[in-house]
Write an enzyme that holds these catalytic residues in place. Sequence first.
Site, PDB file in Angstrom:
ATOM      1  N   TYR A  94      46.561-127.912 -68.424  1.00 31.48           N
ATOM      2  CA  TYR A  94      47.156-126.761 -68.539  1.00 31.48           C
ATOM      3  C   TYR A  94      48.656-126.831 -68.980  1.00 31.48           C
ATOM      4  O   TYR A  94      49.659-126.554 -68.885  1.00 31.48           O
ATOM      5  CB  TYR A  94      47.433-125.796 -67.003  1.00 31.48           C
ATOM      6  CG  TYR A  94      46.151-125.859 -66.416  1.00 31.48           C
ATOM      7  CD1 TYR A  94      44.788-125.663 -66.792  1.00 31.48           C
ATOM      8  CD2 TYR A  94      46.322-126.453 -64.950  1.00 31.48           C
ATOM      9  CE1 TYR A  94      43.809-125.584 -66.052  1.00 31.48           C
ATOM     10  CE2 TYR A  94      44.985-126.710 -64.220  1.00 31.48           C
ATOM     11  CZ  TYR A  94      43.744-126.427 -64.847  1.00 31.48           C
ATOM     12  OH  TYR A  94      42.789-126.441 -64.079  1.00 31.48           O
ATOM     13  N   HIS A  95      48.583-127.441 -70.223  1.00 34.43           N
ATOM     14  CA  HIS A  95      49.987-127.932 -71.064  1.00 34.43           C
ATOM     15  C   HIS A  95      49.601-127.434 -72.564  1.00 34.43           C
ATOM     16  O   HIS A  95      49.982-128.285 -73.537  1.00 34.43           O
ATOM     17  CB  HIS A  95      50.262-129.330 -70.915  1.00 34.43           C
ATOM     18  CG  HIS A  95      50.142-129.970 -69.550  1.00 34.43           C
ATOM     19  ND1 HIS A  95      50.251-131.317 -69.346  1.00 34.43           N
ATOM     20  CD2 HIS A  95      50.635-129.474 -68.525  1.00 34.43           C
ATOM     21  CE1 HIS A  95      50.180-131.610 -67.960  1.00 34.43           C
ATOM     22  NE2 HIS A  95      50.837-130.371 -67.455  1.00 34.43           N
ATOM     23  N   PRO A  96      49.384-126.321 -72.711  1.00 35.83           N
ATOM     24  CA  PRO A  96      49.285-125.540 -74.231  1.00 35.83           C
ATOM     25  C   PRO A  96      50.773-125.736 -74.881  1.00 35.83           C
ATOM     26  O   PRO A  96      51.741-125.406 -74.146  1.00 35.83           O
ATOM     27  CB  PRO A  96      48.723-124.351 -73.994  1.00 35.83           C
ATOM     28  CG  PRO A  96      49.074-123.879 -72.643  1.00 35.83           C
ATOM     29  CD  PRO A  96      49.002-124.994 -71.958  1.00 35.83           C
TER      30      PRO A  96
END
Length: 535
Positions: free
Chosen positions: A470-472
């Site tokens: 969850y690090h776009p």
Amino acid sequence: MTSLGVFDFIIVGAGSAGCVLANRLSADGRHRVLLLEAGGQDLNPWIHVPLGYGKLFLDEKVNWRFHTEPEPNLDNRRIFQPRGKVLGGSSSINGLVYVRGQRQDFDGWRQAGNVGWGFEDVLPYFIRAEDQARGADAYHGVGGPLSVSDQGEPHPLCDAFILASQQAGHPRNDDFNGAEQEGAGYFQTTSRRGRRCSAAVAYLNPAKARRNLKIVTHAHVARVLFQDRRAVGVEWRDGGETVSATAQREVILSAGAIQTPQLLQLSGVGPGALLQDLGIPVVRDSAGVGENLQDHLQARCVFRCKEKITFNDDMANPLRAAMTGLRYLLQQKGPLTVSAGYAGGFFRTDPRLATPDIEVHFINFSVNKMGDALDPFSGFTASSCQLRPESRGHVRAKTPHAQDAPAIFCNFLGTETDRAAQVAGIKLIRDIIAQPAMQPFFESERLPGPEVRSDAEILAYIRANGGSIYHPSCTARMGVDPGAVVDPRLNVLGVEGLRVADASITPSVVSGNCNAAVIMIGEKAADLVLEDARR
């Protein structure tokens, strides 16, 4: 159309960077600031309990619950992409792990021509943001809005993992945000006295009463308004009514690496052919908008524990569960204060590498997959995340309507380097777990399982089970080359009065968890905006 009025600055998105900007731009009282958030107030009590992120993982009231397009290198699975839909944005639903990244990340940005973004340039902004529980030093600050704390207490499994890492030849590191990142230790968290310190808590709550700051929730911005090529405001829907607001100085997009590029595209700034296909008038043909998406892929290893000392055991026993809740209420301690990584580390899978290429999150519970109930056995988890993936994907609007999710394609495992690094990460975890310090606790490996041994078998496991951490990032990339979307002062190239400040501006994803870096971006962006306002 109803007008909300005229402001100096309009900020779209009350996430990590947006909250910082709202605070800093309104601080001296000279500027009228409007902050727009598509979600609601941060009233859900689980937001403020650190381990409550598990309760928010699938909650559509505070989470956009995006999914990628089918990922060809992950068995064509659609990968879940949670994003915060609430004041504080993803900082209100994330795992609270405070990691800045490596010095080399930022020096690489500067080397590519982004003046002012080297490590020595951005370190003062990390320091300014911090209220570091350990006190101030050359790398840390006190008195800032963002509380950075140690884990509430040690845990025997975490202590064993750290010692086992040393036995496997890795150094111990008690500060991943200090002089060096490499090594194993406990993660620090964005929490204060056992409660989450989101960007809303840190930056927005102290500023809410200011007369020159207006905060509007449930305002899902549909487009930026332009006169010729100058951004002059935004519009959104409120029930059946269209509402607009005017910006005399700037519109600042802080909607995140998924929705900022989508909003740019819906506003006419993006790849010309895409916009024309959607029937959107082209304000600026900018091929890089929505391209270059990077994200961190994680692969999890789950182990059965010999001792009934895991959070699985706490929740399986009604008395222990009650005591866990009571201890949190009375002392703000215990399992409910733990971040998504309790202990962990940053490791090199090859000694020839200059810096760590793998991050491991170690936690004293296990689930079949994120969002599921805890496993019915005593279990713990170690996940491997490649820090610097080569693969890049995209975010593209699928319709001209802001309420429709865009097409998200991460292109996970798109290069041989990425595939090899993920396999090496699983092997590294197994090597650590095999060390003497872990043997009093290690009973068996449940995932990937002892039958998964060869590189091909491990890769097949990752393809079938790997997911985003969850690090776009990087979808409105900062740079000085033709493919860049914003310049080093974060101005959108080719238009006026429009700036971007969030994870989308990063030229490459940082080597670690992203929230600290996005808050830094908000701090630096605020200075850039105010400098330009004084001219």
